[in-house]
Enzyme design. Structure first.
Site, mmCIF file in Angstrom:
data_model
loop_
_atom_site.group_PDB
_atom_site.id
_atom_site.type_symbol
_atom_site.label_atom_id
_atom_site.label_comp_id
_atom_site.label_asym_id
_atom_site.label_seq_id
_atom_site.Cartn_x
_atom_site.Cartn_y
_atom_site.Cartn_z
ATOM 1 N N THR A 43 0.852 -1.188 0.000
ATOM 2 C CA THR A 43 0.000 0.000 0.000
ATOM 3 C C THR A 43 0.883 1.231 0.000
ATOM 4 O O THR A 43 2.077 1.148 0.276
ATOM 5 C CB THR A 43 -0.859 0.087 1.276
ATOM 6 O OG1 THR A 43 0.008 0.351 2.399
ATOM 7 C CG2 THR A 43 -1.618 -1.198 1.503
ATOM 8 N N ASP A 44 0.292 2.379 -0.240
ATOM 9 C CA ASP A 44 0.997 3.618 0.069
ATOM 10 C C ASP A 44 0.813 3.876 1.571
ATOM 11 O O ASP A 44 0.070 3.161 2.257
ATOM 12 C CB ASP A 44 0.495 4.778 -0.795
ATOM 13 C CG ASP A 44 1.564 5.867 -0.911
ATOM 14 O OD1 ASP A 44 2.516 5.867 -0.106
ATOM 15 O OD2 ASP A 44 1.458 6.723 -1.798
ATOM 16 N N TYR A 45 1.492 4.860 2.056
ATOM 17 C CA TYR A 45 1.587 5.171 3.494
ATOM 18 C C TYR A 45 0.199 5.278 4.157
ATOM 19 O O TYR A 45 -0.536 6.223 3.898
ATOM 20 C CB TYR A 45 2.311 6.508 3.611
ATOM 21 C CG TYR A 45 3.116 6.734 4.860
ATOM 22 C CD1 TYR A 45 4.502 6.692 4.822
ATOM 23 C CD2 TYR A 45 2.505 7.031 6.068
ATOM 24 C CE1 TYR A 45 5.260 6.937 5.965
ATOM 25 C CE2 TYR A 45 3.245 7.272 7.207
ATOM 26 C CZ TYR A 45 4.628 7.228 7.149
ATOM 27 O OH TYR A 45 5.374 7.470 8.280
#
Ligand code: BGC
Length: 739
Positions: A285-287
């Site tokens: 995932t992104d952050y």
């Protein structure tokens, strides 16, 4: 007790077999042999990625990540680098955790690790795939030497939104060029033959999947809404190219697409990515983007968000602590099939095997090598080479450039004397203190006595108190070099702008300097297309240098003095005014194109031309090039055939130079509307003064395929136009028929 002892013995046996690196054994078997021994907590640990406290790019931080590594509850770390730090953490994983599984170490090595190359948008303007690959190669070498094995790059987000700060991290507006660049970057990071086990290659991560480059109104993280056709035709190709080039990880994006956040989007992550595109790596995932699905409003809480993510196809949770908190319970309650977890863990372990981490977890941790490779002279030379190639000459009235060595120049502007800004955003571990500014380099080249400096004004703010000193300084010189633009942090993540002018009072200073009637050369530093209409009227020459990196000062100096003849070409359209945005060369014709007779009822503005200030593909040289008419091998292209289109390009000026010869097509009639131009090929050629070369493009039917009315992918017979030229506007034309 006996059972525990048996498990321990099997772990030891299996690990000694990892070490032998049995080439005959299938990686999947090796993965399974590890997986069989893992507890559910350890499995989930492999699906967790935490930031070290060194560098953070979001709002959360996990304090006790080291303890989690020890307990096998964290299998991957980002934002940790240097051999000393990485080996310390790796040692905890492989010596203190029960399963001894090595960690992945990720970092945003976007345009260099220590030796910083131009920002990615700048690099793309070189149109030089070899140089771009080399940039990624050097970044891989230096980051691998610093203990890293994973970069969060290449960013493959197409964008036509200059308000969006992250255009600086991409390759511009075009899907064809963007795809070539994505491939070059993957080759650079992972090695030409995807040799991930080489200790000087690193794992690439394609991001941000998908369509992150199209946020409404250019505001970062905002809603994305586009037709499936536009998504498939324009936004998907670079991600796809990077995957097909062998990238083994991919990052989800923060945005929603058609109402579904990417991180919970099964269509994107499973149906399209794995089933259609055949991606076999893992999805991260992104952050905290799992958590953010609560804010998106598609789930009520983080528990549900995790469920949505794992079911959609997300393997690894970056920083969100959702998988670590909820997955185990969800498995126990029968909400998640453990097979889903096993598959995700398999994908992660497989990559760790491919990297050779099980054979040698410390393979990236050699302090002598680190010392030798960081800032190696050949890396600095490569950075200089790309920086020169990425500079775009936008204007050069009366051939005010190149400057003559020894002529007295006044250098004005805060950016002329800034080292930090040269690096741009995402400067990774780049260190500006030892670098040289543009001013330092100009003095070194031209002699300190011939270079006089005044700051004039800051990049931002309203302070005009330095104007008079700048005027006095400029009076003493024969030419003025004014360096203006954006602060390095004004592009990149979370750096959207509602006006894309030169900030502060820098343009006002330009206006004042203009009253001196001396030639003014503007050197621009910025991470996005800007509106430069006023500057274009006032300045005699304009050089777009982007944020050119560690060697940027020298690159700009060499271009200003003609040691290098500029050859860069824009990869995003520069608008005439903000109201034209989004503006891009592959627009549709519309039912009422501007050229129809009617004076009012057509697709136009009443207060502005439709044309941009500088079109896609545009860039001047100190020399001039003349294009012959196009010669076609035939006027017809058959189903399985090919067509050759040639032009002869002549260097008609007095300098040797390079030209990017660009080939576009237009499908005149389709079952759905087609763009007025689409880039299908390009070649960068070098021509000595007076020299001519013939460039030939081969057009095949596959190059003309698109998503037809029924969404099937293929061609349609009919009439086409073919264009060749030095930018997307000024072209030669020919016609052909696809049979
Ligand atoms: C960015 C990603 C980046 C990640 C890790 C996020 O905020 O969107 O591009 O890779 O942080 O630093």
């Amino acid at each position: 007790m006996k059972k525990n002892l048996l498990i321990l013995i099997s772990i030891v046996l299996i690990f000694s077999s990892f070490k032998k690196s049995n080439v005959d054994e299938q990686p999947d078997q090796r993965v399974d042999s590890v997986l069989r021994l893992m507890t559910i907590d350890e499995k989930i640990g492999q699906l967790v990625l935490y930031s070290s406290s060194w560098d953070i790019t979001g709002s959360t931080i996990k304090e006790d990540y080291i303890d989690d590594i020890r307990k096998g509850k964290c299998g991957n770390i980002f934002n940790a680098h240097t051999v000393a730090f990485v080996s310390k953490l790796q040692k905890i994983a492989v010596e203190e955790s029960r399963m001894k599984i090595p960690l992945l170490f990720g970092y945003d090595v976007i345009h260099g690790h220590k030796t910083i190359f131009p920002i990615s948008l700048g690099e793309s303007a070189s149109w030089d795939m070899e140089a771009i690959e080399k940039g990624a190669r050097v970044a891989a070498i230096e980051s691998a030497a610093s203990g890293l094995n994973w970069t969060f790059a290449p960013m493959c987000d197409i964008s036509v939104e200059p308000r969006w700060g992250r255009v600086s991290e991409g390759a511009g507006e075009d899907p064809f060029l963007g795809s070539k660049i994505a491939e070059a970057r993957v080759r650079g990071f992972q090695g030409t033959n995807n040799n991930l086990s080489d200790s000087l290659t690193i794992l690439a991560c394609v991001k941000h999947f998908a369509a992150y480059g199209a946020p409404q109104a250019g505001r970062d993280y905002n809603t994305v809404d586009m037709s499936k056709r536009v998504f498939l035709e324009t936004y998907l190709p670079p991600y796809k190219a990077a995957i097909h080039a062998g990238a083994m990880s991919i990052m989800t994006s923060f945005n929603e697409l058609d109402g579904v956040p990417s991180t919970g989007n099964k269509y994107l992550l499973t149906d399209l990515l794995r089933n259609e595109l055949g991606f076999t790596g893992f999805v991260v995932t992104d952050y905290t983007s799992i958590n953010e699905m609560v804010n998106h409003g598609v789930v009520a809480n983080e528990d549900e968000a995790g469920l949505l993510a794992i079911k959609a196809g997300v393997d690894m949770d970056m920083q969100g602590e959702v998988y670590s908190k909820y997955l185990k319970k969800q498995v126990e309650n029968g909400l998640v099939d453990v097979k889903l977890i096993d598959d995700a863990v398999r994908r992660v372990l497989r990559v760790k095997f491919m990297l050779g981490l099980f054979d040698d977890p410390y393979k990236y941790c050699n302090p002598t090598r680190e010392k030798r490779l960081i800032y190696a002279p050949e890396h600095l030379n490569a950075a200089l080479d790309v920086a020169k190639k990425s500079i775009v000459l936008l204007k050069n009235e009366n051939q005010v450039l190149p400057l003559r060595k020894g002529e007295k120049i006044a250098v004005i502007g805060e950016l002329a004397d800034s080292k930090r800004d040269l690096l741009g955003s995402w400067k990774a571990a780049g260190d500006w203190k030892f670098m040289k500014s543009i001013l330092d380099e100009l003095k070194e080249y031209n002699g300190a006595q011939n270079v006089i400096y005044a700051e004039g004004c800051k990049k931002m703010g309203e302070d005009r108190s330095g104007f008079s000193k700048a005027m006095a300084t400029a009076r003493k010189a024969s030419k003025i070099v004014l360096v203006i633009g954006e602060d390095a942090e004004w592009s990149g993540e979370a750096a959207s702008r509602t006006n894309i002018n030169i900030p502060g009072v820098q343009t006002e200073l330009l206006k004042q300097l203009k009253t001196l009637n001396k030639p003014i050369i503007l050197v621009l530093m910025n991470g996005r297309p800007l509106v430069l209409s006023k500057e274009n009227e006032l300045a005699d020459a304009m050089l777009e240098s982007w944020f050119p990196g560690t060697m940027g000062g020298k690159a700009i100096t060499e271009v200003l003095f003609g040691e290098y003849n500029p050859s860069g070409k824009l990869t995003m359209t520069f608008p005439l005014n903000l109201g034209q945005v989004p503006i891009y060369y592959y627009a549709k014709n519309t039912g009422r194109p501007i050229y129809i007779e009617n004076p009012k009822y057509k697709s136009r503005y009443i207060d502005s031309p439709n044309d941009p200030l500088f079109p896609f593909g545009y860039g001047l040289s100190y020399t001039t090039f003349k294009y012959s008419e196009i010669k076609l091998s035939s006027n017809e292209l058959t189903d399985k055939g090919e067509l050759k289109a040639s032009v002869t390009v002549k260097n008609t000026g007095t300098y040797d130079g390079e030209e990017v010869v660009q080939c576009y097509v237009r499908d005149l009639v389709g079952s759905v509307t087609r763009p007025v131009k689409e880039l299908k090929g390009f070649e960068k050629i070098a021509l000595k003064a007076g020299e001519s070369k013939t460039v030939t493009f081969t057009i095949t039917p596959e190059m003309l395929a698109f998503h037809r009315l029924d969404m099937s992918y293929g061609t349609e017979p009919g009439d086409y136009k073919l264009f060749i030229g030095g930018n997307s506007r000024d072209v030669q034309e020919a016609n052909f028929k696809l049979k």
